[in-house]
Design an enzyme around this catalytic site. Structure first.
Site, PDB file in Angstrom:
ATOM      1  N   HIS A 115       3.480  11.136   0.045  1.00  5.98           N
ATOM      2  CA  HIS A 115       2.049  10.315   1.093  1.00  5.98           C
ATOM      3  C   HIS A 115       2.702  11.904   2.178  1.00  5.98           C
ATOM      4  O   HIS A 115       3.116  10.965   3.192  1.00  5.98           O
ATOM      5  CB  HIS A 115       2.500   9.344   1.561  1.00  5.98           C
ATOM      6  CG  HIS A 115       0.807   8.863   2.090  1.00  5.98           C
ATOM      7  ND1 HIS A 115       1.387   7.964   3.342  1.00  5.98           N
ATOM      8  CD2 HIS A 115      -0.134   9.040   2.216  1.00  5.98           C
ATOM      9  CE1 HIS A 115       0.296   8.186   4.445  1.00  5.98           C
ATOM     10  NE2 HIS A 115      -0.674   8.567   3.012  1.00  5.98           N
TER      11      HIS A 115
ATOM     12  N   HIS B  98       1.086  -1.433  -0.560  1.00  5.68           N
ATOM     13  CA  HIS B  98       0.244   0.286   0.229  1.00  5.68           C
ATOM     14  C   HIS B  98       0.668   1.109  -0.444  1.00  5.68           C
ATOM     15  O   HIS B  98       1.853   0.892   0.874  1.00  5.68           O
ATOM     16  CB  HIS B  98      -0.940   0.040   1.396  1.00  5.68           C
ATOM     17  CG  HIS B  98      -1.706   1.272   1.449  1.00  5.68           C
ATOM     18  ND1 HIS B  98      -1.435   1.958   2.702  1.00  5.68           N
ATOM     19  CD2 HIS B  98      -2.835   1.761   0.348  1.00  5.68           C
ATOM     20  CE1 HIS B  98      -2.063   2.785   2.554  1.00  5.68           C
ATOM     21  NE2 HIS B  98      -3.166   2.905   1.612  1.00  5.68           N
TER      22      HIS B  98
END
Length: 314
Positions: free
Chosen positions: A105, A30
């Site tokens: 991120h 992920h």
């Protein structure tokens, strides 16, 4: 780093190489590119104002908090592949004030093409492995930026790419059939700029339902409902089962000295692996299994071992 599963696909027993890839259990990571984040460039464009405010606090201390809660992997893309990962979940942006495409991120990560060269190198050294690249979140990118990235991907991977017009139905996409071709990578790209480019598969061809919860019980209920209700279409397409928890702002603010790795991942991975261990790969069963910090908690071996159930069943 455990590299026992570097070539697990090539080492599968013969009958599993004749099973469609969409019916095998495949370990995936992920936010695969969120492994080396740069605090010096500040909070990235994918985050809301609250995270940007947090990052501005206390002479850099806030950025350390953002970093601890944004890093989802400890291994580079090449190291993830060496450990056995075969699906990479990629979120990218053009870094402001530059022309360079980076992973992101919470903070900005590695340049995309620099990291993807590790993927190409891995395939060159492991010619019987097959990799799925899923570009599914984009930030600060216009059509020109997309076209440049798409062109770079075509240049980098060339004949290794499995095109959309491949003469092979989903049910015939087995390792045995793929090994008869030069194709070793399948690229999904969730933006309309790739629509007329045969090298790139649309994002809807690889569903990845997001549990969107910080509660392991809700995560398992979500997965169980999808599995039992057969929400996965029986059409031979790939499908992603997400074994991740998403911490909310409240969780982060109440655990400023914590991290995703220490405070969330153990609960997510252990709950997911217990759940998935009772399931089976198949056309409407388990396929790609997604996790954070995938080198921990026996995640990769546990997913690969699910394929033993196909062996026993046959």
């Amino acid at each position: 780093m455990d590299t026992r599963y570097r070539s697990w696909m090539s080492e599968l027993p013969g009958h599993l190489t004749r099973v469609p890839l969409s019916c095998l259990a495949i370990p995936g990571s992920h936010d695969s590119g969120a492994y080396a984040l740069d605090k010096s460039a500040g909070v990235s464009v994918d985050e809301p104002r609250l995270v940007s405010f947090l990052g501005s606090l206390c002479c850099g201390a806030g950025l350390s908090v953002v970093n601890r809660w944004s890093v989802t992997q400890d291994l580079s893309l090449g190291q993830q592949l060496e450990a056995g990962i075969r699906y990479l979940d990629l979120r990218v942006c053009v870094k402001p004030q530059t022309a360079d495409t980076h992973f992101l991120h919470g903070l900005y990560g590695t340049k995309v093409l620099t990291a993807l060269k590790e993927v190409k190198d891995f395939l060159d050294k492991n010619p019987k492995e097959f990799i799925l690249l899923d570009f599914n979140h984009f930030h600060n990118m216009d059509a020109i930026c997309h076209k440049q990235l798409l062109t770079d991907l075509k240049t980098l991977f060339g004949a290794l790419i499995m095109p959309v017009d491949v003469n092979m139905s989903p049910w015939r996409m087995t390792l045995e059939n793929i090994w008869e071709t030069p194709m070793r990578v399948m690229i999904f790209y969730s933006d309309d700029t790739s629509a007329n480019m045969k090298e790139f598969w649309p994002g809807f061809a690889i569903p990845s339902p997001w549990p969107n919860t910080s509660d392991p019980r809700v995560l398992i209920d979500f997965l169980e409902n999808n599995y039992n209700a057969k929400h996965r279409n029986n059409n031979g397409n790939f499908y992603v089962w997400q074994g991740v928890l998403t911490p909310g702002a409240g969780t982060i603010m109440s655990h400023l000295c914590g991290s995703l790795k220490e405070s969330v991942v153990p609960r997510a991975s252990l709950a997911f692996l217990e759940w998935v261990g009772s399931k089976e790969p198949g056309p409407q069963g388990i396929n790609i299994c997604l996790g954070d910090h995938v080198h921990l908690h026996d995640f990769i071996p546990s997913v690969i071992r699910l394929n033993d159930k196909i062996q026993r069943r046959n």
